[in-house]
Scaffold this motif. Structure first.
Motif, PDB file in Angstrom:
ATOM      1  N   SER A 153       0.834  -1.208   0.000  1.00  0.00           N
ATOM      2  CA  SER A 153       0.000   0.000   0.000  1.00  0.00           C
ATOM      3  C   SER A 153       0.869   1.259   0.000  1.00  0.00           C
ATOM      4  CB  SER A 153      -0.931  -0.003   1.208  1.00  0.00           C
ATOM      5  OG  SER A 153      -0.192  -0.060   2.420  1.00  0.00           O
ATOM      6  N   GLU A 154       1.985   1.246   0.755  1.00  0.00           N
ATOM      7  CA  GLU A 154       2.878   2.409   0.759  1.00  0.00           C
ATOM      8  C   GLU A 154       3.503   2.618  -0.623  1.00  0.00           C
ATOM      9  OE1 GLU A 154       2.793   0.089   2.935  1.00  0.00           O
ATOM     10  OE2 GLU A 154       2.462   1.007   4.911  1.00  0.00           O
ATOM     11  N   ILE A 155       3.866   1.516  -1.295  1.00  0.00           N
ATOM     12  CA  ILE A 155       4.437   1.634  -2.641  1.00  0.00           C
ATOM     13  C   ILE A 155       3.410   2.229  -3.601  1.00  0.00           C
ATOM     14  CG2 ILE A 155       5.395   0.329  -4.571  1.00  0.00           C
ATOM     15  CD1 ILE A 155       6.469  -1.684  -2.557  1.00  0.00           C
ATOM     16  N   ASN A 156       2.155   1.789  -3.490  1.00  0.00           N
ATOM     17  CA  ASN A 156       1.104   2.328  -4.359  1.00  0.00           C
ATOM     18  C   ASN A 156       0.927   3.828  -4.148  1.00  0.00           C
ATOM     19  OD1 ASN A 156       0.621  -0.245  -5.387  1.00  0.00           O
ATOM     20  ND2 ASN A 156      -0.986  -0.684  -3.907  1.00  0.00           N
ATOM     21  N   GLU A 157       0.968   4.270  -2.907  1.00  0.00           N
ATOM     22  CA  GLU A 157       0.809   5.699  -2.628  1.00  0.00           C
ATOM     23  C   GLU A 157       1.969   6.508  -3.203  1.00  0.00           C
ATOM     24  OE1 GLU A 157       0.373   6.080   1.543  1.00  0.00           O
ATOM     25  OE2 GLU A 157      -1.612   5.130   1.624  1.00  0.00           O
ATOM     26  N   VAL A 158       3.191   5.987  -3.057  1.00  0.00           N
ATOM     27  CA  VAL A 158       4.355   6.710  -3.591  1.00  0.00           C
ATOM     28  C   VAL A 158       4.295   6.769  -5.113  1.00  0.00           C
ATOM     29  CG1 VAL A 158       6.863   6.645  -3.803  1.00  0.00           C
ATOM     30  CG2 VAL A 158       5.799   6.158  -1.603  1.00  0.00           C
ATOM     31  N   LEU A 159       3.936   5.638  -5.757  1.00  0.00           N
ATOM     32  CA  LEU A 159       3.831   5.629  -7.212  1.00  0.00           C
ATOM     33  C   LEU A 159       2.755   6.601  -7.693  1.00  0.00           C
ATOM     34  CD1 LEU A 159       4.137   1.811  -7.972  1.00  0.00           C
ATOM     35  CD2 LEU A 159       5.831   3.573  -8.440  1.00  0.00           C
ATOM     36  N   LEU A 160       1.629   6.643  -6.996  1.00  0.00           N
ATOM     37  CA  LEU A 160       0.553   7.558  -7.385  1.00  0.00           C
ATOM     38  C   LEU A 160       1.013   9.008  -7.296  1.00  0.00           C
ATOM     39  CD1 LEU A 160      -2.372   8.182  -8.101  1.00  0.00           C
ATOM     40  CD2 LEU A 160      -2.934   7.975  -5.669  1.00  0.00           C
ATOM     41  N   ARG A 161       1.687   9.359  -6.212  1.00  0.00           N
ATOM     42  CA  ARG A 161       2.140  10.741  -6.044  1.00  0.00           C
ATOM     43  C   ARG A 161       3.171  11.122  -7.108  1.00  0.00           C
ATOM     44  NH1 ARG A 161       4.075  10.175  -1.406  1.00  0.00           N
ATOM     45  NH2 ARG A 161       6.271  10.043  -1.975  1.00  0.00           N
ATOM     46  N   ASP A 162       4.157  10.252  -7.319  1.00  0.00           N
ATOM     47  CA  ASP A 162       5.214  10.575  -8.281  1.00  0.00           C
ATOM     48  C   ASP A 162       4.677  10.627  -9.710  1.00  0.00           C
ATOM     49  OD1 ASP A 162       6.886  10.629  -6.130  1.00  0.00           O
ATOM     50  OD2 ASP A 162       7.760   8.643  -6.480  1.00  0.00           O
ATOM     51  N   LEU A 163       3.809   9.680 -10.072  1.00  0.00           N
ATOM     52  CA  LEU A 163       3.279   9.667 -11.431  1.00  0.00           C
ATOM     53  C   LEU A 163       2.353  10.850 -11.690  1.00  0.00           C
ATOM     54  CD1 LEU A 163       2.546   5.857 -11.899  1.00  0.00           C
ATOM     55  CD2 LEU A 163       4.370   7.189 -12.955  1.00  0.00           C
ATOM     56  N   ASP A 164       1.592  11.229 -10.681  1.00  0.00           N
ATOM     57  CA  ASP A 164       0.703  12.373 -10.860  1.00  0.00           C
ATOM     58  C   ASP A 164       1.498  13.651 -11.099  1.00  0.00           C
ATOM     59  OD1 ASP A 164      -1.741  13.626 -11.015  1.00  0.00           O
ATOM     60  OD2 ASP A 164      -1.800  14.090  -8.883  1.00  0.00           O
ATOM     61  N   ILE A 165       2.611  13.786 -10.384  1.00  0.00           N
ATOM     62  CA  ILE A 165       3.463  14.969 -10.588  1.00  0.00           C
ATOM     63  C   ILE A 165       4.148  14.920 -11.949  1.00  0.00           C
ATOM     64  CG2 ILE A 165       5.508  16.161  -9.728  1.00  0.00           C
ATOM     65  CD1 ILE A 165       4.732  15.238  -6.910  1.00  0.00           C
ATOM     66  N   ALA A 166       4.616  13.723 -12.351  1.00  0.00           N
ATOM     67  CA  ALA A 166       5.360  13.616 -13.611  1.00  0.00           C
ATOM     68  C   ALA A 166       4.468  13.800 -14.825  1.00  0.00           C
ATOM     69  CB  ALA A 166       6.058  12.264 -13.682  1.00  0.00           C
ATOM     70  N   THR A 167       3.210  13.382 -14.757  1.00  0.00           N
ATOM     71  CA  THR A 167       2.316  13.479 -15.919  1.00  0.00           C
ATOM     72  C   THR A 167       1.499  14.764 -15.946  1.00  0.00           C
ATOM     73  OG1 THR A 167       0.622  12.240 -14.690  1.00  0.00           O
ATOM     74  CG2 THR A 167       2.119  10.971 -16.105  1.00  0.00           C
ATOM     75  N   ASP A 168       1.653  15.612 -14.947  1.00  0.00           N
ATOM     76  CA  ASP A 168       0.892  16.864 -14.938  1.00  0.00           C
ATOM     77  C   ASP A 168       1.217  17.753 -16.148  1.00  0.00           C
ATOM     78  OD1 ASP A 168      -0.913  18.775 -13.417  1.00  0.00           O
ATOM     79  OD2 ASP A 168       0.925  19.972 -13.567  1.00  0.00           O
ATOM     80  N   PRO A 169       2.474  17.876 -16.585  1.00  0.00           N
ATOM     81  CA  PRO A 169       2.741  18.689 -17.797  1.00  0.00           C
ATOM     82  C   PRO A 169       2.084  18.134 -19.048  1.00  0.00           C
ATOM     83  CG  PRO A 169       4.756  18.362 -16.535  1.00  0.00           C
ATOM     84  CD  PRO A 169       3.735  17.454 -15.952  1.00  0.00           C
ATOM     85  N   TRP A 170       1.697  16.874 -19.068  1.00  0.00           N
ATOM     86  CA  TRP A 170       1.054  16.266 -20.224  1.00  0.00           C
ATOM     87  C   TRP A 170      -0.473  16.418 -20.180  1.00  0.00           C
ATOM     88  CZ3 TRP A 170       4.094  11.030 -19.625  1.00  0.00           C
ATOM     89  CH2 TRP A 170       5.452  11.280 -19.865  1.00  0.00           C
ATOM     90  N   GLY A 171      -0.995  17.103 -19.173  1.00  0.00           N
ATOM     91  CA  GLY A 171      -2.440  17.249 -19.067  1.00  0.00           C
ATOM     92  C   GLY A 171      -3.143  15.974 -18.661  1.00  0.00           C
TER      93      GLY A 171
END
Length: 339
Positions: A153-171
């Motif tokens: 569950s901790e890994i899922n939360e970290v992946l969600l946070r990092d991916l959301d930040i990384a894909t924000d410039p792509w809309g």
């Protein structure tokens, strides 16, 4: 006209193009209908479309009926803005303790800005897959093998946070990331099975020893408590017996005292009666002497029946003193007999 074709309307089609007298022109009405039809754009619910005018971005079409300028506008991109599922294929990762594992995941995402999703990245889905794979390898490489199973569950939360930040410039908005399977290699699985079997045997031995220890402790506690209860019961029994004996002694003493008091009262009353009788009747003295003589004879019989032989001298003139001496001898005889 003998050499011309039989169809006079199309005889010129057989001539060379340069010799053709004229060519048919398109109808203006048909051209206008085609242009109107080409300018109509229908966008389905949940989708959006991007329109380019002369090669540059112009506007975004919303769901429903839309119109574009013929020949100069072009629908460059049309995609859904609903949430989609991105299946991440399995990949090999190395944990911090150098164990090879295979992990895959699933990503839930949706487009929030169609313009950036089309113009900021060339292939959005491929870019997201590679980004997720990189993030999974990075996060699993920070953990040891045992932690990868317990910290999912901790890994899922970290992946969600990092991916959301990384894909924000792509809309793009990443809504959820889930690791599906984390599978170690076959050799690691065999080692884990052996380790788990050893752990189970160890736990079984520990539980057995703890059970034996608790059983011995409980038995010792039971014996100690039984001895304590037995001692307490004996103590209470002794106290009760002592209290009973004490009460019996007190009751006997009270009874003896009461008996002596009653005898003393009876003697006092008898003496008062005798004194009054002697004062009121002169002849009562002789009756009193007769009674004392009779008591004297009864005491003599008692003395005669005793085990020890006694000689008693009585002065008839002092009968009262003789009676007292006889009583003293009887009491002594009784005390000696009890001893």
């Amino acid at each position: 006209m003998d050499g011309l074709p039989h169809n006079p309307k199309k005889w010129w089609t057989s001539l060379p193009r340069s010799l053709a007298p004229f060519s048919p022109a398109p109808c203006p009405l048909s051209l206008g209908g085609a242009a109107v039809a080409g300018s109509v754009r229908i966008v389905n619910q949940g989708n959006e479309a991007l329109v380019e005018r002369l090669g540059s971005y112009n506007r975004k079409l919303s769901p429903g009926l839309n119109f574009t300028a013929p020949f100069i506008d072009r629908v460059a991109y049309q995609e859904t803005i609903r949430e989609k599922v991105l299946d991440i294929p399995p990949q090999t990762c190395i944990t911090r303790d150098n164990v090879s594992i295979t992990a895959d995941a699933v990503v839930y995402w949706r487009i929030v800005d169609m313009e950036r999703a089309y113009y900021k990245v060339q292939n959005l889905q491929s870019a997201m897959v590679n980004l997720v794979l990189t993030q999974i390898r990075s996060e699993l490489g920070k953990l040891e093998l045992d932690e990868t199973f317990t910290a999912r569950s901790e890994i899922n939360e970290v992946l969600l946070r990092d991916l959301d930040i990384a894909t924000d410039p792509w809309g793009v908005k990443v809504t959820r990331v889930e690791l599906r399977d984390i599978i170690p290699s076959k050799a690691v699985q065999e080692s884990m099975e052996l380790q788990m079997a050893a752990e189970r045997r160890k736990r079984a031995s520990i539980l057995t020893s703890e059970g034996d220890r608790e059983s011995a402790v409980n038995s010792a506690k039971g014996k100690a408590e039984a001895q304590i209860l037995d001692a307490e019961a004996q103590q209470k029994s002794m106290l009760l017996r002592a209290e009973a004996e004490q009460k019996a002694i007190v009751l006997r003493a009270q009874a003896t005292r009461q008996e002596q008091v009653l005898k003393a009262q009876a003697t006092a009353e008898a003496l008062q009666i005798i004194g009054k009788t002697l004062q009121s009747d002169p002849n009562a003295r002789e009756a009193l002497q007769f009674l004392m003589t009779q008591n004297y004879m009864d005491m003599g019989k008692t003395i005669g029946t005793s085990d020890s032989s006694k000689v008693m001298f009585v002065d008839p003139r002092s009968i009262a003193a003789s009676v007292e001496s006889i009583r003293a001898m009887i009491s002594d005889d009784r005390s000696n007999g009890k001893a």
